[in-house]
Design a protein around this motif. Structure first.
Motif, PDB file in Angstrom:
ATOM      1  N   THR A 294     -11.270  -8.213  20.363  1.00 14.14           N
ATOM      2  CA  THR A 294     -10.651  -7.313  19.396  1.00 14.14           C
ATOM      3  C   THR A 294     -10.126  -8.071  18.191  1.00 14.14           C
ATOM      4  OG1 THR A 294     -10.039  -5.850  21.214  1.00 14.14           O
ATOM      5  CG2 THR A 294      -8.895  -5.520  19.132  1.00 14.14           C
ATOM      6  N   SER A 295      -9.540  -9.244  18.427  1.00 14.34           N
ATOM      7  CA  SER A 295      -8.955 -10.016  17.335  1.00 14.34           C
ATOM      8  C   SER A 295     -10.001 -10.515  16.356  1.00 14.34           C
ATOM      9  CB  SER A 295      -8.166 -11.199  17.904  1.00 14.34           C
ATOM     10  OG  SER A 295      -9.016 -12.040  18.671  1.00 14.34           O
ATOM     11  N   ASP A 296     -11.286 -10.536  16.768  1.00 19.49           N
ATOM     12  CA  ASP A 296     -12.351 -11.000  15.883  1.00 19.49           C
ATOM     13  C   ASP A 296     -12.826  -9.911  14.928  1.00 19.49           C
ATOM     14  OD1 ASP A 296     -12.406 -13.561  16.920  1.00 19.49           O
ATOM     15  OD2 ASP A 296     -13.763 -12.990  18.531  1.00 19.49           O
ATOM     16  N   LEU A 297     -12.364  -8.683  15.136  1.00 24.66           N
ATOM     17  CA  LEU A 297     -12.811  -7.566  14.311  1.00 24.66           C
ATOM     18  C   LEU A 297     -11.581  -6.892  13.690  1.00 24.66           C
ATOM     19  CD1 LEU A 297     -15.655  -6.612  13.731  1.00 24.66           C
ATOM     20  CD2 LEU A 297     -15.352  -4.815  15.421  1.00 24.66           C
ATOM     21  N   PRO A 298     -11.213  -7.278  12.484  1.00 25.27           N
ATOM     22  CA  PRO A 298      -9.986  -6.738  11.876  1.00 25.27           C
ATOM     23  C   PRO A 298     -10.065  -5.225  11.706  1.00 25.27           C
ATOM     24  CG  PRO A 298     -10.839  -8.604  10.635  1.00 25.27           C
ATOM     25  CD  PRO A 298     -11.902  -8.222  11.599  1.00 25.27           C
ATOM     26  N   MET A 299      -8.913  -4.578  11.712  1.00 27.70           N
ATOM     27  CA  MET A 299      -8.838  -3.126  11.579  1.00 27.70           C
ATOM     28  C   MET A 299      -7.798  -2.744  10.531  1.00 27.70           C
ATOM     29  SD  MET A 299      -9.188  -1.685  15.485  1.00 27.70           S
ATOM     30  CE  MET A 299      -7.856  -2.677  16.151  1.00 27.70           C
ATOM     31  N   LEU A 300      -7.854  -1.481  10.132  1.00 26.21           N
ATOM     32  CA  LEU A 300      -6.853  -0.949   9.222  1.00 26.21           C
ATOM     33  C   LEU A 300      -5.469  -1.016   9.859  1.00 26.21           C
ATOM     34  CD1 LEU A 300      -8.716   2.320   8.161  1.00 26.21           C
ATOM     35  CD2 LEU A 300      -8.456   0.270   6.762  1.00 26.21           C
ATOM     36  N   GLY A 301      -4.459  -1.164   9.025  1.00 25.08           N
ATOM     37  CA  GLY A 301      -3.097  -1.153   9.529  1.00 25.08           C
ATOM     38  C   GLY A 301      -2.682   0.239   9.966  1.00 25.08           C
ATOM     39  N   ALA A 302      -1.575   0.322  10.680  1.00 24.94           N
ATOM     40  CA  ALA A 302      -1.055   1.605  11.144  1.00 24.94           C
ATOM     41  C   ALA A 302      -0.724   2.495   9.946  1.00 24.94           C
ATOM     42  CB  ALA A 302       0.184   1.385  12.005  1.00 24.94           C
TER      43      ALA A 302
ATOM     44  N   ALA B  53      -4.558  -5.884   6.701  1.00 21.64           N
ATOM     45  CA  ALA B  53      -4.431  -4.606   7.410  1.00 21.64           C
ATOM     46  C   ALA B  53      -3.583  -3.623   6.608  1.00 21.64           C
ATOM     47  CB  ALA B  53      -3.818  -4.843   8.792  1.00 21.64           C
ATOM     48  N   ARG B  54      -2.466  -4.110   6.080  1.00 23.45           N
ATOM     49  CA  ARG B  54      -1.565  -3.227   5.333  1.00 23.45           C
ATOM     50  C   ARG B  54      -2.175  -2.799   4.000  1.00 23.45           C
ATOM     51  NH1 ARG B  54       3.936  -2.985   6.228  1.00 23.45           N
ATOM     52  NH2 ARG B  54       4.327  -3.100   3.984  1.00 23.45           N
ATOM     53  N   SER B  55      -2.817  -3.712   3.302  1.00 25.11           N
ATOM     54  CA  SER B  55      -3.337  -3.386   1.974  1.00 25.11           C
ATOM     55  C   SER B  55      -4.527  -2.437   2.049  1.00 25.11           C
ATOM     56  CB  SER B  55      -3.720  -4.661   1.217  1.00 25.11           C
ATOM     57  OG  SER B  55      -4.711  -5.387   1.917  1.00 25.11           O
ATOM     58  N   THR B  56      -5.400  -2.614   3.036  1.00 30.07           N
ATOM     59  CA  THR B  56      -6.529  -1.684   3.160  1.00 30.07           C
ATOM     60  C   THR B  56      -6.032  -0.279   3.485  1.00 30.07           C
ATOM     61  OG1 THR B  56      -6.791  -2.509   5.441  1.00 30.07           O
ATOM     62  CG2 THR B  56      -8.298  -3.370   3.776  1.00 30.07           C
ATOM     63  N   ARG B  57      -5.045  -0.183   4.381  1.00 30.22           N
ATOM     64  CA  ARG B  57      -4.468   1.139   4.672  1.00 30.22           C
ATOM     65  C   ARG B  57      -3.786   1.699   3.427  1.00 30.22           C
ATOM     66  NH1 ARG B  57      -5.489   5.108   7.509  1.00 30.22           N
ATOM     67  NH2 ARG B  57      -5.605   3.850   9.428  1.00 30.22           N
ATOM     68  N   GLY B  58      -3.083   0.841   2.681  1.00 31.77           N
ATOM     69  CA  GLY B  58      -2.405   1.299   1.476  1.00 31.77           C
ATOM     70  C   GLY B  58      -3.370   1.815   0.425  1.00 31.77           C
ATOM     71  N   ILE B  59      -4.526   1.186   0.284  1.00 29.11           N
ATOM     72  CA  ILE B  59      -5.516   1.642  -0.695  1.00 29.11           C
ATOM     73  C   ILE B  59      -6.019   3.039  -0.337  1.00 29.11           C
ATOM     74  CG2 ILE B  59      -7.883   1.236  -1.493  1.00 29.11           C
ATOM     75  CD1 ILE B  59      -7.207  -1.757  -1.502  1.00 29.11           C
ATOM     76  N   LEU B  60      -6.253   3.283   0.949  1.00 32.60           N
ATOM     77  CA  LEU B  60      -6.716   4.614   1.363  1.00 32.60           C
ATOM     78  C   LEU B  60      -5.644   5.662   1.083  1.00 32.60           C
ATOM     79  CD1 LEU B  60      -8.450   3.752   4.758  1.00 32.60           C
ATOM     80  CD2 LEU B  60      -9.523   4.162   2.550  1.00 32.60           C
ATOM     81  N   ARG B  61      -4.390   5.330   1.362  1.00 33.11           N
ATOM     82  CA  ARG B  61      -3.306   6.277   1.092  1.00 33.11           C
ATOM     83  C   ARG B  61      -3.172   6.511  -0.406  1.00 33.11           C
ATOM     84  NH1 ARG B  61       1.580   3.958   3.432  1.00 33.11           N
ATOM     85  NH2 ARG B  61       0.659   4.530   5.438  1.00 33.11           N
ATOM     86  N   LEU B  62      -3.338   5.453  -1.190  1.00 34.54           N
ATOM     87  CA  LEU B  62      -3.294   5.573  -2.644  1.00 34.54           C
ATOM     88  C   LEU B  62      -4.363   6.538  -3.145  1.00 34.54           C
ATOM     89  CD1 LEU B  62      -2.174   4.429  -5.407  1.00 34.54           C
ATOM     90  CD2 LEU B  62      -4.034   2.760  -5.269  1.00 34.54           C
ATOM     91  N   MET B  63      -5.563   6.429  -2.611  1.00 29.73           N
ATOM     92  CA  MET B  63      -6.654   7.291  -3.043  1.00 29.73           C
ATOM     93  C   MET B  63      -6.403   8.746  -2.685  1.00 29.73           C
ATOM     94  SD  MET B  63      -8.492   5.262  -4.720  1.00 29.73           S
ATOM     95  CE  MET B  63      -9.730   6.483  -5.153  1.00 29.73           C
ATOM     96  N   LEU B  64      -5.778   9.007  -1.538  1.00 29.37           N
ATOM     97  CA  LEU B  64      -5.450  10.391  -1.182  1.00 29.37           C
ATOM     98  C   LEU B  64      -4.465  10.985  -2.187  1.00 29.37           C
ATOM     99  CD1 LEU B  64      -5.097  10.285   2.717  1.00 29.37           C
ATOM    100  CD2 LEU B  64      -6.893  11.397   1.390  1.00 29.37           C
ATOM    101  N   HIS B  65      -3.437  10.226  -2.538  1.00 28.54           N
ATOM    102  CA  HIS B  65      -2.455  10.721  -3.500  1.00 28.54           C
ATOM    103  C   HIS B  65      -3.090  10.927  -4.873  1.00 28.54           C
ATOM    104  CE1 HIS B  65       0.731  10.447  -0.682  1.00 28.54           C
ATOM    105  NE2 HIS B  65       0.835   9.131  -0.674  1.00 28.54           N
ATOM    106  N   LEU B  66      -3.930   9.989  -5.291  1.00 32.99           N
ATOM    107  CA  LEU B  66      -4.579  10.123  -6.596  1.00 32.99           C
ATOM    108  C   LEU B  66      -5.543  11.304  -6.602  1.00 32.99           C
ATOM    109  CD1 LEU B  66      -5.227   6.376  -7.476  1.00 32.99           C
ATOM    110  CD2 LEU B  66      -3.570   7.925  -8.542  1.00 32.99           C
ATOM    111  N   GLY B  67      -6.190  11.557  -5.470  1.00 32.28           N
ATOM    112  CA  GLY B  67      -7.057  12.722  -5.372  1.00 32.28           C
ATOM    113  C   GLY B  67      -6.271  14.015  -5.553  1.00 32.28           C
ATOM    114  N   ARG B  68      -5.090  14.078  -4.963  1.00 31.80           N
ATOM    115  CA  ARG B  68      -4.246  15.273  -5.130  1.00 31.80           C
ATOM    116  C   ARG B  68      -3.705  15.381  -6.548  1.00 31.80           C
ATOM    117  NH1 ARG B  68      -1.479  13.261   0.259  1.00 31.80           N
ATOM    118  NH2 ARG B  68      -2.887  14.207   1.805  1.00 31.80           N
ATOM    119  N   ALA B  69      -3.564  14.230  -7.210  1.00 27.89           N
ATOM    120  CA  ALA B  69      -3.047  14.230  -8.584  1.00 27.89           C
ATOM    121  C   ALA B  69      -4.134  14.534  -9.613  1.00 27.89           C
ATOM    122  CB  ALA B  69      -2.412  12.879  -8.900  1.00 27.89           C
TER     123      ALA B  69
END
Length: 594
Positions: A289-297, A490-506
């Motif tokens: 699992t540690s060899d395959l990075p994932m999105l942050g919580a 992990a944190r930045s990739t999750r943050g980018i996705l959240r950013l895109m959701l907010h920008l989509g609503r905007a």
């Protein structure tokens, strides 16, 4: 002609053949649940029909999970409410305890992913249902808590049995196909980065792809709900989306001169492994699992604190105002404030839902008022009570299944049950009117507040961008370890996705100009500088990038021109280019680099 009329009226109401059958099933489930509770003489039997309107879902996995988490949340809330009423003693202390409990439940909905967030939401609302009436009738607390649990169990079991067999499974094949096409689009973007294309064309392609990625990520929890296999795949989806972002960042870094174009990047290898694992072509043990990075919580801590403070404060103030006024119907007004503040607060843009919710509340309360005046006084026995509820549940089912009225119909159904007190003794005119007015008042206070103080997606996007900058600052100034880099990724990739959701609503990237991918590119440049023996001056220059990205970019370019090592020079230029591309995302709006 008669046939055309029969076919025409459902369409005008937003109902097709499937919708009509769903309406009948919902009505049948509500009637059966209410009948069981009424025949068993459960106190407030109308509560048993409430889960039917909210637990029923479009996919079987969601239906099962929502029912389970409603039961869990109800048990938690009833247990807490009973404990608060029993041990707090003083009414104000009880309200303080309720406020903190509601705050914790409301905040937890921003920290828990998927359907599981329904449990803390229900825990907060159920506690209010138990505590507030008990303040006005303390001897009823145990009976209220038990009745709430019994009715929830009855309603969830009935709606699951009646609608579950007819509810289709989630369309996972379509979702997986969408992810597979996403991988192809990411590889196309990587190829585009190797071509001589205009910056605006590349930025537009990036924005489209990131928005698509964010939408697929938001679908992951609903599509994978209800099965162990789904939860296992959820982990693989996170790894795949992380790898997609990593490949895009690697391609952009190569385009800007920060990578070797002759060999495949490690990100591309991880993307292929993640794709095959998700498809089942590779077993889980193929890589650790540690060899395959994932999105942050997916946790929004700022939103959790804000929502918790609003819901908890509203619950306490509404209850305290009810106690202070001594108004007999204040219990319903306070209950409305507690429930609606938690429900609307859990939504991304409550100001858009608030008018429809208020319309549903007024409709349901108006129907309930008519029912209590015109029907309830003349009921003679449980059988007649059940018969009078059948047509009302059918109308509610039609409204809930309609594509035009589904949202307000939900609140209309719930508030009809709450205001009608179906199964309870007939009441006088003053009590009926006061109770109806109180419930509408509670809804009006919350809906009006949401409309007057709207939640702005532009501000939400700006706050996410600030978090991304804070994370980059910690990466730059902190120890250069693999663990720190992994946490940031992990944190930045999750943050980018959240950013895109907010920008989509905007309404798009105009709300916060810049390229989100620049965050990951800058992180790559930081890693290169941290690994270079002479990279410390570059890191020192980057420490204040968020205050003046344009000035920092010029300083990095000057350091690059003076660097003797070509690799160091390229890394410095990569960081400068990322700052230029980041715009308002990597610096305060107005200080980005055009």
């Amino acid at each position: 002609m008669m046939s055309l009329a029969v076919e025409g009226w459902p369409a005008r109401l937003g109902l097709d053949r499937a919708g009509l059958f769903q309406a009948v099933r919902l009505a049948a489930a509500a009637l059966i649940a209410f009948s069981i509770a009424a025949l068993l003489h459960v106190q407030n039997a109308y509560w048993a029909a409430m889960p039917v309107w909210v637990v029923a879902q479009s996919a079987r996995g969601l239906l099962i999970e929502r029912g389970m988490f409603r039961i869990l949340g109800t048990l938690m809330g009833a247990g807490f409410g009973l404990a608060a009423v029993t041990f707090a003693g003083d009414p104000l202390l009880t309200l303080v305890a309720l406020g903190f409990w509601m705050a914790a439940g409301a905040g937890a909905t921003r920290l828990i992913r998927g359907t599981a967030s329904y449990a803390p939401l229900m825990a907060g609302m159920t506690a209010a249902v138990v505590v507030l009436p008990s303040l006005f009738a303390p001897d009823q607390s145990i009976a209220l808590a038990m009745a709430r649990v019994e009715c929830t169990l009855i309603g969830v079991v009935v709606v699951t049995l009646v609608t579950g067999l007819f509810t289709p499974p989630a369309r996972r094949a379509d979702f997986l196909d969408g992810l597979d096409r996403l991988v192809g689009a990411v590889r196309d973007f990587s190829g585009l980065c190797r071509k001589d294309v205009a910056e605006t064309e590349l930025a537009a392609a990036e924005h489209r792809l990131l928005a698509r990625m964010a939408r697929l990520d938001a679908l992951t929890a609903p599509v994978t709900a209800g099965s162990a296999e789904g939860y296992r795949r959820r982990r693989h989806v996170d790894a795949l989306i992380f790898a997609c972002l990593d490949v895009m960042a690697a391609a952009e870094s190569r385009r800007l001169g920060g990578g070797d174009d002759r060999h495949p990047d490690a990100a591309e290898i991880r993307l292929e492994v993640a794709r095959r694992r998700l498809a089942g072509a590779l077993p889980d043990r193929a890589l650790r699992t540690s060899d395959l990075p994932m999105l942050g919580a997916d946790r929004d801590w700022r939103g959790a604190w804000r929502m918790g403070a609003v819901a908890g404060g509203a619950g306490f103030l509404a209850g305290a105002a009810g106690l202070a006024t001594g108004w007999p119907a204040a219990e319903l007004a306070a209950l409305g404030v507690c429930i609606f503040s938690m429900v609307l607060g859990s939504m991304p843009l409550p100001q858009k839902v608030a008018p429809l919710m208020f319309l549903g509340v007024v409709t349901g309360v108006a129907l309930a008022t008519g029912y209590r005046f015109l029907v309830q006084p003349y009921l003679d026995g449980t059988a007649m009570l059940i018969l009078t509820m059948a047509p009302i549940f059918l109308i509610g089912g039609l409204g809930r299944a309609s594509t035009r009225t589904a949202l307000p119909a939900l609140d209309a159904n719930m508030c009809f049950l709450l205001a009608s007190q179906a199964g309870m003794p007939a009441a006088g005119a003053s009590e009926i009117l006061a109770g109806s007015a109180a419930l509408i008042l509670g809804a009006a206070l919350v809906a009006g507040t949401c409309i007057a103080l709207p939640r702005r997606p532009e501000g939400q996007a700006a706050r996410v961008a600030a978090l991304l900058r804070d994370d980059l600052r910690r990466l730059i100034t902190g120890p250069a370890t693999e663990a720190a880099a992994a946490r940031h990724a992990a944190r930045s990739t999750r943050g980018i996705l959240r950013l895109m959701l907010h920008l989509g609503r905007a309404g798009g990237m105009a709300a916060l100009p810049g390229r989100p991918l620049a965050v990951l590119v800058l992180a790559r440049a930081v890693a290169l500088l941290a690994a270079h023996p002479e990279g410390r001056p570059g890191l020192a220059a980057l420490a204040g990038f968020a205050q003046d990205p344009a000035g920092t970019a010029r300083e990095l370019e000057a350091l690059s021109a003076a660097a003797a090592d070509p690799d160091l020079g390229r890394s410095l230029l990569l960081a400068a280019a990322a700052l230029k591309a980041g715009g308002g995302i990597l610096g305060p709006v107005g200080k980005g680099v055009a």
